[in-house]
Design an enzyme around this catalytic site. Sequence first.
Site, short mmCIF file in Angstrom:
data_model
loop_
_atom_site.label_atom_id
_atom_site.label_comp_id
_atom_site.label_asym_id
_atom_site.label_seq_id
_atom_site.Cartn_x
_atom_site.Cartn_y
_atom_site.Cartn_z
N GLU A 279 2.72 38.95 20.89
CA GLU A 279 1.51 38.22 20.54
C GLU A 279 0.81 38.96 19.41
O GLU A 279 1.26 40.02 18.95
CB GLU A 279 0.56 38.04 21.74
CG GLU A 279 0.94 36.90 22.66
CD GLU A 279 -0.20 36.46 23.57
OE1 GLU A 279 -1.35 36.89 23.34
OE2 GLU A 279 0.05 35.68 24.50
N HIS B 265 -10.08 24.44 34.82
CA HIS B 265 -10.09 25.29 33.64
C HIS B 265 -9.95 24.51 32.34
O HIS B 265 -9.72 25.09 31.28
CB HIS B 265 -8.97 26.35 33.73
CG HIS B 265 -9.29 27.62 33.01
ND1 HIS B 265 -8.90 27.88 31.73
CD2 HIS B 265 -9.99 28.72 33.41
CE1 HIS B 265 -9.32 29.08 31.36
NE2 HIS B 265 -9.98 29.62 32.36
N ASP C 294 -1.46 33.48 29.52
CA ASP C 294 -2.17 34.77 29.52
C ASP C 294 -3.04 34.92 30.76
O ASP C 294 -3.24 36.04 31.25
CB ASP C 294 -3.05 34.89 28.28
CG ASP C 294 -2.24 35.17 27.02
OD1 ASP C 294 -1.05 35.51 27.14
OD2 ASP C 294 -2.80 35.06 25.92
#
Length: 532
Positions: A292, A105, A182
Amino acid sequence: MSKLLSPSYNFIIFFIISRLMSIIGKLKPWNNPSIPYEILSLDIASKLSTNSDSISETSTDFGKIVQEIPAAVLYPSSIIDIVELIKFSYGLSIPFHIAARGHGHSIRGQAMAQNGVVVEMNSLNNNNNNNNINNNKNGSCGIRVSWDSSLGFYADVGGEQLWIDVLCATLEHGLSPVSWTDYLYLTVGGTLSNAGISGQTFRHGPQISNVHEMDVITGKGEFVTCSKHKNSELFFAVLGGLGQFGIITRARIVLDKAPTRVKWVRMLYVDFSKFTKDQEHLISIDGLDYVEGSLMMEQSSLNNWRSSFFSPSNQTKIASLLSQNGIIYCLEMVKYYDDQTANTVDEELKKLVKGLNFLPGFIFKKDVTFVDFLNRVRSGELELQSKGQWDVPHPWLNLFVPKSNIMDFNAGVFVDIILRQNKTTGPILVYPTSRKKWDERMSAVIPEEETFYCVGLLHSSGFNDWKNLDDQNEEILNYCDKAGLKIKQYLPHYKTKEDWIKHFGKKWNIFQQRKSQFDPKMILSPGQRIFN
């Protein structure tokens, strides 16, 4: 000569030659001079692959921007396999590079190894050995929950494990880690090599602040157990160390009692000053578990892949507001609860919201399970995968912006570059966190101020137009430099040693010293392009 050899000796020679020929046949063509043929005599030879599928998969990543072709890929069945590989390279006069790859990733080739060997860490996951947790070289430690009188509950977790699997395994005990990212389909070793941040960071610190102990394989091939009190220099080096000092094979993670559900609230603002003031207020008081924020613009979807939150009727209402303002700021907050607190959570939430300066009528609420909230990105990912829109270029830019610079950043970047140029094709995050939750001894770099903002420009694009967004990223960085904004990159990417020195600042000297101590031949993580 043959008369002097016994039949059994002849058989042994025949067996060795046959094995080597079999391995060589699997690995041909071995055209890369950076890795000598002697590697085929090692026990790991049968676990090395040069087939086109292996090479292709490990020569790219989530970013789909960089391509680096390795000479081979190692599929380890044990930690010993990784130790043997690194020791072999370290013993050469000209060592080859080695990169550990988790879920792939990374954005800019950080887990690649041009002409070297990529270690597919998830291969360890197929060889769990949960019974050998404290001296685990024969497989992966998997995920194991324990309790200690001094540490409380914790989980010993293999570096190759995905956080989603850690969540599921710990919830079976009514527990969970306290700090998250997240997106949960990332490996433990991967996030701990960077920091691991999300909306819980203001309260619990990044994931690197919630580790008791690790097992690490250094760039010398040494298998070392480290903590704040044992081999502490390696411990602090590896956490946030961008893979430069060792490969994490086990981490002992802090656990706490897990909630069962969450109250999830979003509030909208058109005034950035009010938006940031409320965010800073919320992270300074007790009561919330997650804070957030994000930007909404006409050119971006109100419900993006990070989560599907707003109902169709609410989307119409918000779209009307957007048409009048061009840009909206969304404050997002969450409070956890369970059966014991279910009767009081609404009243507590009401008190937390009181006095905030969001637009009247633009507060939206959801009540979801703890797992659904933490794993909120997954449904968006699966939807994009079904449309062929997930495995596309992602020219992301992640920054830490000091609190004193955030108003200038909004005017110069959010408004004058991003909104004006109208190129945005992904979520834009902006939320504050506190420096006091970070350990200065770790390698991770953050701004000097007590409060700073995490900004994520999570772009996606087609394969032919990602450069436009990358050019915009460069424009943003140039603006910050000329305006004197003391930003730091998160998941950093630089092209020159001078830029890396500037990035690390006062930590550069100790970063260099640690590299000389733990990876003196600069074998590990060449894709970061710090030392090579």
